[in-house]
Design a protein around this motif. Structure first.
Motif, PDB file in Angstrom:
ATOM      1  N   CYS A  30      16.555   1.724   7.637  1.00  0.00           N
ATOM      2  CA  CYS A  30      15.698   2.475   8.557  1.00  0.00           C
ATOM      3  C   CYS A  30      14.621   1.560   9.122  1.00  0.00           C
ATOM      4  CB  CYS A  30      15.057   3.672   7.849  1.00  0.00           C
ATOM      5  SG  CYS A  30      14.041   3.229   6.424  1.00  0.00           S
ATOM      6  N   THR A  31      13.918   2.074  10.112  1.00  0.00           N
ATOM      7  CA  THR A  31      12.780   1.381  10.714  1.00  0.00           C
ATOM      8  C   THR A  31      11.508   1.761   9.968  1.00  0.00           C
ATOM      9  OG1 THR A  31      13.846   1.418  12.884  1.00  0.00           O
ATOM     10  CG2 THR A  31      11.477   1.075  12.850  1.00  0.00           C
ATOM     11  N   ILE A  32      10.671   0.764   9.692  1.00  0.00           N
ATOM     12  CA  ILE A  32       9.380   0.993   9.027  1.00  0.00           C
ATOM     13  C   ILE A  32       8.292   0.247   9.797  1.00  0.00           C
ATOM     14  CG2 ILE A  32       7.998   0.474   6.961  1.00  0.00           C
ATOM     15  CD1 ILE A  32      10.456   0.927   5.271  1.00  0.00           C
ATOM     16  N   ASN A  33       7.118   0.858   9.900  1.00  0.00           N
ATOM     17  CA  ASN A  33       5.922   0.167  10.363  1.00  0.00           C
ATOM     18  C   ASN A  33       5.018   0.001   9.148  1.00  0.00           C
ATOM     19  OD1 ASN A  33       3.700  -0.877  11.671  1.00  0.00           O
ATOM     20  ND2 ASN A  33       3.413   0.847  13.064  1.00  0.00           N
ATOM     21  N   ASP A  34       4.906  -1.240   8.669  1.00  0.00           N
ATOM     22  CA  ASP A  34       4.024  -1.529   7.540  1.00  0.00           C
ATOM     23  C   ASP A  34       2.603  -1.707   8.080  1.00  0.00           C
ATOM     24  OD1 ASP A  34       2.775  -2.369   5.218  1.00  0.00           O
ATOM     25  OD2 ASP A  34       3.628  -4.391   5.275  1.00  0.00           O
ATOM     26  N   VAL A  35       1.967  -0.591   8.413  1.00  0.00           N
ATOM     27  CA  VAL A  35       0.606  -0.641   8.952  1.00  0.00           C
ATOM     28  C   VAL A  35      -0.318  -1.227   7.888  1.00  0.00           C
ATOM     29  CG1 VAL A  35      -1.211   0.658  10.111  1.00  0.00           C
ATOM     30  CG2 VAL A  35       1.163   1.432  10.285  1.00  0.00           C
ATOM     31  N   SER A  36      -1.233  -2.115   8.305  1.00  0.00           N
ATOM     32  CA  SER A  36      -2.041  -2.887   7.356  1.00  0.00           C
ATOM     33  C   SER A  36      -3.476  -3.012   7.858  1.00  0.00           C
ATOM     34  CB  SER A  36      -1.459  -4.305   7.212  1.00  0.00           C
ATOM     35  OG  SER A  36      -0.079  -4.274   6.907  1.00  0.00           O
ATOM     36  N   GLU A  37      -4.418  -2.874   6.942  1.00  0.00           N
ATOM     37  CA  GLU A  37      -5.821  -3.135   7.268  1.00  0.00           C
ATOM     38  C   GLU A  37      -6.157  -4.505   6.674  1.00  0.00           C
ATOM     39  OE1 GLU A  37      -8.905  -3.900   6.859  1.00  0.00           O
ATOM     40  OE2 GLU A  37      -9.717  -2.937   8.651  1.00  0.00           O
ATOM     41  N   ARG A  38      -6.329  -5.520   7.540  1.00  0.00           N
ATOM     42  CA  ARG A  38      -6.395  -6.904   7.067  1.00  0.00           C
ATOM     43  C   ARG A  38      -7.671  -7.215   6.287  1.00  0.00           C
ATOM     44  NH1 ARG A  38      -1.095  -7.871   7.275  1.00  0.00           N
ATOM     45  NH2 ARG A  38      -0.282  -7.929   9.405  1.00  0.00           N
ATOM     46  N   GLU A  39      -8.793  -6.607   6.674  1.00  0.00           N
ATOM     47  CA  GLU A  39     -10.005  -6.852   5.886  1.00  0.00           C
ATOM     48  C   GLU A  39      -9.834  -6.291   4.482  1.00  0.00           C
ATOM     49  OE1 GLU A  39     -14.841  -6.174   6.036  1.00  0.00           O
ATOM     50  OE2 GLU A  39     -13.535  -4.810   7.135  1.00  0.00           O
TER      51      GLU A  39
END
Length: 280
Positions: free
Chosen positions: A151-160
């Protein structure tokens, strides 16, 4: 087959996408797209059904995450050679393993919420691997037999939160809505080579990521086998396998999400996600 879940948040029903792009209701056949329903025997029973015999779902319902009741949401870091170069980091000698909280999981078109205090919310299109059979100490040759599909995934990330604050990556990866999965689970028989899939991501119409699973450092076989030597993998566990270059952190200057953004991402044959970005 393309399996999916549709309906309001918390009340999703299992479905199947037929050859004409219509949603067919599977709730008379399985309770959910989860657990034992992802095993080979169960998938074969579904495959044997005539989609036209299943109830047609009218309208345009919301898609939920294509897998329900996820036990583990595992992710692999720095797993694309070109992404590692973008980040100015060496390729790791073994897969970098971290987790995303299952509470981050949401549907493929749900809004993405920027967490309170965030100034570096970023994107990552990734190939998702869904486990279909219990895996423990398996070889690479056996690995794909334990996969239900992709499947498609968006590994959304908060870099700070991920990098600049003390501790592990998990807190930069786990905010609500940071794990969109879907729109559908494509069974492994429909994906001849998971190492040859184009993938892209656009923000407000600008294409930032335009890559392929060909540049994975550790392929799907290696990742599934490797993980099985450190933990049992169970049906319904989801693995995000890393991202190609073009993440916001790697741009010069960096670019991060702001409320009002629209992000679109997709992987060849696995479907497209479209999200509006909102303040959390």
């Amino acid at each position: 087959m393309k399996l999916l879940r549709y309906g309001p948040v918390g009340s999703e029903r299992p479905g199947l996408l037929d050859g004409d792009g219509n949603i067919r209701d599977l709730s008379g056949q399985i309770a959910d797209v989860s657990g034992d329903a992802l095993g080979d025997a169960a998938l074969e029973r579904i495959r044997a059904l005539d989609p036209a015999s299943l109830p047609l779902v009218e309208g345009n319902p919301r898609f939920g995450a294509c897998v329900g009741q996820v036990g583990k949401f595992i992710a692999i870091g720095l797993n694309y050679a070109d992404h590692a170069a973008e980040a100015g980091m060496e390729l790791p000698p073994e897969p970098i393993v971290f987790f995303k909280a299952t509470s981050s999981i949401c549907g493929p078109n749900d809004p993405i919420e920027i967490p309170r205090g965030s100034v570096k919310t970023d994107w990552e299109v990734e190939l998702g691997v869904v486990i279909g059979k219990h895996a423990k100490y398996i070889s690479e040759d056996e690995a794909l037999d334990h996969v239900a599909g992709y499947c498609t995934i968006n590994d959304v990330s908060e870099r700070e939160f991920q990098i600049e604050r003390a501790g592990q990556w998990v807190k930069g990866k786990s905010a609500d809505t940071f794990g969109p999965i879907g729109p559908w689970l494509v069974t492994r028989d429909q994906v001849p080579d998971p190492q040859d899939l184009p993938m892209y991501l656009e923000v407000n119409g600008t294409r930032y990521q335009d890559g392929s699973t060909r540049t994975m450092h550790f392929g799907v076989r290696k990742v599934v086998s490797y993980l099985s030597h450190f933990m049992s993998l169970h049906p319904g566990d989801v693995i995000a396998t890393g991202t190609p270059p073009g993440v916001g952190m790697g741009l010069k200057p960096p670019v991060y999400h702001t409320p009002g953004d629209r992000v679109e991402l997709g992987i060849g044959g696995l479907g497209v996600q479209v999200h509006d970005v909102v303040a959390g």
